[in-house]
Design a protein around this motif. Structure first.
Motif, PDB file in Angstrom:
ATOM      1  N   ALA A  25     -12.950  37.970   9.278  1.00 25.01           N
ATOM      2  CA  ALA A  25     -14.186  37.730   8.624  1.00 25.01           C
ATOM      3  C   ALA A  25     -15.333  37.626   9.537  1.00 25.01           C
ATOM      4  CB  ALA A  25     -14.076  36.435   7.876  1.00 25.01           C
ATOM      5  N   LEU A  26     -15.090  36.946  10.652  1.00 26.90           N
ATOM      6  CA  LEU A  26     -16.162  36.620  11.542  1.00 26.90           C
ATOM      7  C   LEU A  26     -15.530  36.158  12.800  1.00 26.90           C
ATOM      8  CD1 LEU A  26     -16.812  33.028  10.983  1.00 26.90           C
ATOM      9  CD2 LEU A  26     -16.044  34.339   9.028  1.00 26.90           C
ATOM     10  N   VAL A  27     -16.170  36.291  13.911  1.00 29.63           N
ATOM     11  CA  VAL A  27     -15.520  36.014  15.168  1.00 29.63           C
ATOM     12  C   VAL A  27     -15.778  34.585  15.577  1.00 29.63           C
ATOM     13  CG1 VAL A  27     -15.423  36.635  17.604  1.00 29.63           C
ATOM     14  CG2 VAL A  27     -15.751  38.389  15.898  1.00 29.63           C
ATOM     15  N   LEU A  28     -14.754  33.928  16.078  1.00 29.45           N
ATOM     16  CA  LEU A  28     -14.908  32.595  16.673  1.00 29.45           C
ATOM     17  C   LEU A  28     -14.795  32.797  18.162  1.00 29.45           C
ATOM     18  CD1 LEU A  28     -15.125  29.580  16.413  1.00 29.45           C
ATOM     19  CD2 LEU A  28     -12.681  29.473  16.288  1.00 29.45           C
ATOM     20  N   THR A  29     -15.894  32.904  18.880  1.00 31.00           N
ATOM     21  CA  THR A  29     -15.831  33.282  20.278  1.00 31.00           C
ATOM     22  C   THR A  29     -15.345  32.160  21.188  1.00 31.00           C
ATOM     23  OG1 THR A  29     -18.174  32.763  20.421  1.00 31.00           O
ATOM     24  CG2 THR A  29     -17.582  35.057  20.135  1.00 31.00           C
ATOM     25  N   TYR A  41      -2.339  23.833  -1.365  1.00 32.40           N
ATOM     26  CA  TYR A  41      -2.488  25.156  -1.960  1.00 32.40           C
ATOM     27  C   TYR A  41      -2.740  26.220  -0.890  1.00 32.40           C
ATOM     28  CZ  TYR A  41      -3.600  21.852  -5.700  1.00 32.40           C
ATOM     29  OH  TYR A  41      -3.571  20.795  -6.577  1.00 32.40           O
ATOM     30  N   ASN A  42      -2.212  27.397  -1.140  1.00 28.82           N
ATOM     31  CA  ASN A  42      -2.456  28.541  -0.267  1.00 28.82           C
ATOM     32  C   ASN A  42      -3.451  29.478  -0.950  1.00 28.82           C
ATOM     33  OD1 ASN A  42       1.026  28.430  -0.300  1.00 28.82           O
ATOM     34  ND2 ASN A  42      -0.162  27.620   1.392  1.00 28.82           N
ATOM     35  N   VAL A  43      -4.461  29.928  -0.221  1.00 32.26           N
ATOM     36  CA  VAL A  43      -5.402  30.903  -0.762  1.00 32.26           C
ATOM     37  C   VAL A  43      -5.437  32.115   0.151  1.00 32.26           C
ATOM     38  CG1 VAL A  43      -6.832  29.157  -1.890  1.00 32.26           C
ATOM     39  CG2 VAL A  43      -7.384  29.874   0.444  1.00 32.26           C
ATOM     40  N   ASP A  44      -5.867  33.223  -0.391  1.00 31.62           N
ATOM     41  CA  ASP A  44      -5.973  34.467   0.374  1.00 31.62           C
ATOM     42  C   ASP A  44      -7.013  34.274   1.479  1.00 31.62           C
ATOM     43  OD1 ASP A  44      -6.544  37.001   1.367  1.00 31.62           O
ATOM     44  OD2 ASP A  44      -6.399  37.974  -0.592  1.00 31.62           O
ATOM     45  N   PRO A  45      -6.607  34.325   2.745  1.00 31.65           N
ATOM     46  CA  PRO A  45      -7.554  34.102   3.845  1.00 31.65           C
ATOM     47  C   PRO A  45      -8.774  35.012   3.807  1.00 31.65           C
ATOM     48  CG  PRO A  45      -5.310  34.100   4.667  1.00 31.65           C
ATOM     49  CD  PRO A  45      -5.244  34.572   3.239  1.00 31.65           C
ATOM     50  N   ASP A  46      -8.546  36.289   3.474  1.00 30.57           N
ATOM     51  CA  ASP A  46      -9.653  37.244   3.488  1.00 30.57           C
ATOM     52  C   ASP A  46     -10.730  36.907   2.467  1.00 30.57           C
ATOM     53  OD1 ASP A  46      -8.276  38.549   5.451  1.00 30.57           O
ATOM     54  OD2 ASP A  46      -7.592  40.207   4.182  1.00 30.57           O
ATOM     55  N   LEU A  47     -10.332  36.313   1.346  1.00 32.80           N
ATOM     56  CA  LEU A  47     -11.298  35.995   0.295  1.00 32.80           C
ATOM     57  C   LEU A  47     -12.217  34.840   0.677  1.00 32.80           C
ATOM     58  CD1 LEU A  47      -9.216  36.277  -3.012  1.00 32.80           C
ATOM     59  CD2 LEU A  47     -10.730  37.977  -1.981  1.00 32.80           C
ATOM     60  N   VAL A  48     -11.737  33.946   1.519  1.00 34.07           N
ATOM     61  CA  VAL A  48     -12.539  32.755   1.827  1.00 34.07           C
ATOM     62  C   VAL A  48     -13.068  32.730   3.260  1.00 34.07           C
ATOM     63  CG1 VAL A  48     -11.406  31.337   0.084  1.00 34.07           C
ATOM     64  CG2 VAL A  48     -10.467  31.406   2.405  1.00 34.07           C
ATOM     65  N   THR A  49     -12.713  33.732   4.055  1.00 29.57           N
ATOM     66  CA  THR A  49     -13.198  33.732   5.434  1.00 29.57           C
ATOM     67  C   THR A  49     -14.053  34.937   5.789  1.00 29.57           C
ATOM     68  OG1 THR A  49     -11.198  34.819   6.251  1.00 29.57           O
ATOM     69  CG2 THR A  49     -11.195  32.408   6.226  1.00 29.57           C
ATOM     70  N   ARG A  50     -14.030  35.979   4.969  1.00 36.25           N
ATOM     71  CA  ARG A  50     -14.866  37.137   5.245  1.00 36.25           C
ATOM     72  C   ARG A  50     -16.182  37.018   4.505  1.00 36.25           C
ATOM     73  NH1 ARG A  50     -10.776  42.408   5.051  1.00 36.25           N
ATOM     74  NH2 ARG A  50      -9.516  41.783   6.854  1.00 36.25           N
ATOM     75  N   SER A  51     -17.250  37.087   5.253  1.00 37.01           N
ATOM     76  CA  SER A  51     -18.579  36.887   4.657  1.00 37.01           C
ATOM     77  C   SER A  51     -19.094  38.164   4.006  1.00 37.01           C
ATOM     78  CB  SER A  51     -19.565  36.404   5.726  1.00 37.01           C
ATOM     79  OG  SER A  51     -19.505  37.253   6.871  1.00 37.01           O
ATOM     80  N   GLY A  52     -18.399  38.555   2.933  1.00 39.16           N
ATOM     81  CA  GLY A  52     -18.762  39.775   2.236  1.00 39.16           C
ATOM     82  C   GLY A  52     -18.758  39.603   0.733  1.00 39.16           C
ATOM     83  N   PRO A  53     -18.734  40.681  -0.018  1.00 40.74           N
ATOM     84  CA  PRO A  53     -18.842  40.641  -1.483  1.00 40.74           C
ATOM     85  C   PRO A  53     -17.740  39.867  -2.184  1.00 40.74           C
ATOM     86  CG  PRO A  53     -19.194  42.866  -0.650  1.00 40.74           C
ATOM     87  CD  PRO A  53     -18.675  42.062   0.492  1.00 40.74           C
TER      88      PRO A  53
END
Length: 317
Positions: free
Chosen positions: A10-14, A285-297
């Motif tokens: 989703a985004l980089v943690l440098t 609870y487990n959630v889809d990582p891509d849905l909550v960590t990618r800053s997109g649509p």
């Protein structure tokens, strides 16, 4: 899931995943400005997240995306047929599996140049780590646009606007943003029925043991929790931070959400965690990582998944 995989996509943690110190106005790209005397959409000049005025002379026909969130936005704008290069971290939509890979967080400059793109969509979170690579691309005559590292819904909308302006898809960008805002408002309206006494304190795990990271304030995930009337257990922290087992046990959240691929059953087996309310009552609870960590649509889908997990009686369809 590999360490940090959910966040890197989703985004980089440098240093530690990400920092949430970006300001919306200074980093998310101003309104694209038409060149003097131009009556067409192009050329356009955009003040991007690297604080550079980037001129895009003609409508891009070949696009390389260096961040999954950029890719998802580009496809959501109906520009998937123009995407000729993505990273190995890209997983959505399914069509990206067939697109040429140009590295992961380390850009294969030679590969990108060989594809002869009209536009490369870089990302603010990788400015330092990819500075040399971006310079090489620019020196090769390739237009590079650095998209802002969004830390709020508003900044996500600005990312969409920027990519829309850069690709001639401004109208589609406006419609996408409008749709996202409408869907988010529906969730907010449902959340209004949750009384203050029924609000749950939630700990979000974005990277698993032994080095557990969570989301503090000034992040879009914190905003997602606020939207559904959930209290972020780590709201006393800022950005994306590492926490010890002892500190998490002390927070004693009502619910735990893993966005790192860690299974609920494995979380509940951790030493000392049996005293946490969330574990006692099996509210992990487990959630889809891509849905909550990618800053997109798809962030709105992420909000829905969080809501349905934490407050099933209120949000489950």
């Amino acid at each position: 899931m590999k360490k940090f995989a959910g966040i890197w996509t989703a985004l980089v943690l440098t240093a530690v995943l990400m920092t949430g110190c970006s300001g919306a106005d200074s980093q998310s790209g101003s309104k694209a400005k038409q060149e003097p005397g131009s009556s067409e959409a192009f050329p356009v000049k955009i003040d991007d997240a690297s604080k550079q005025d980037v001129t895009i002379k003609t409508e891009p026909k070949k696009i390389v995306s260096l961040m999954p969130s950029n890719t998802e936005i580009t496809y959501a704008l109906g520009l998937g047929d123009k995407v000729i290069g993505v990273t190995k971290n890209d997983t959505y939509p399914k069509e990206v599996k067939k697109v040429e890979k140009v590295g992961d967080m380390n850009v294969n400059v030679e590969k990108v140049i060989s594809l002869k793109p009209d536009l490369v969509l870089a990302h603010e979170s990788a400015i330092s780590s990819s500075a040399d690579a971006m310079k090489q691309l620019k020196d090769a005559g390739i237009t590079v646009l650095t998209v802002n590292d969004a830390q709020s819904f508003q900044e996500v909308y600005q990312s969409i606007e920027m990519i829309g302006e850069a690709t001639g898809a401004e109208d589609k960008a406006e419609k996408l943003i409008s749709s996202m805002k409408s869907d988010l408002q529906e969730i907010k309206d449902k959340a209004k029925t949750i009384s203050e006494k029924d609000e749950k304190t939630v700990f979000v795990e974005v990277s698993p043991a032994p080095e557990i990271y969570t989301t503090g304030k000034d992040t879009f995930m914190n905003e997602m929790l606020n939207v559904i009337h959930a209290k972020n257990a780590a709201s006393g922290q800022t950005g994306w931070v590492q926490m010890t087992d002892e500190a998490i046990v002390k927070l004693n959240p009502d619910a735990i959400v893993t966005a790192d691929g860690e299974k609920a059953a494995d979380v509940e087996k951790r030493d000392g965690w049996n005293v946490i309310n969330a574990v006692k009552h099996h509210n992990v609870y487990n959630v889809d990582p891509d849905l909550v960590t990618r800053s997109g649509p798809r962030l709105i889908e992420g909000v829905e998944e969080l809501a349905e997990s934490i407050y099933p009686d209120t949000f489950t369809k």
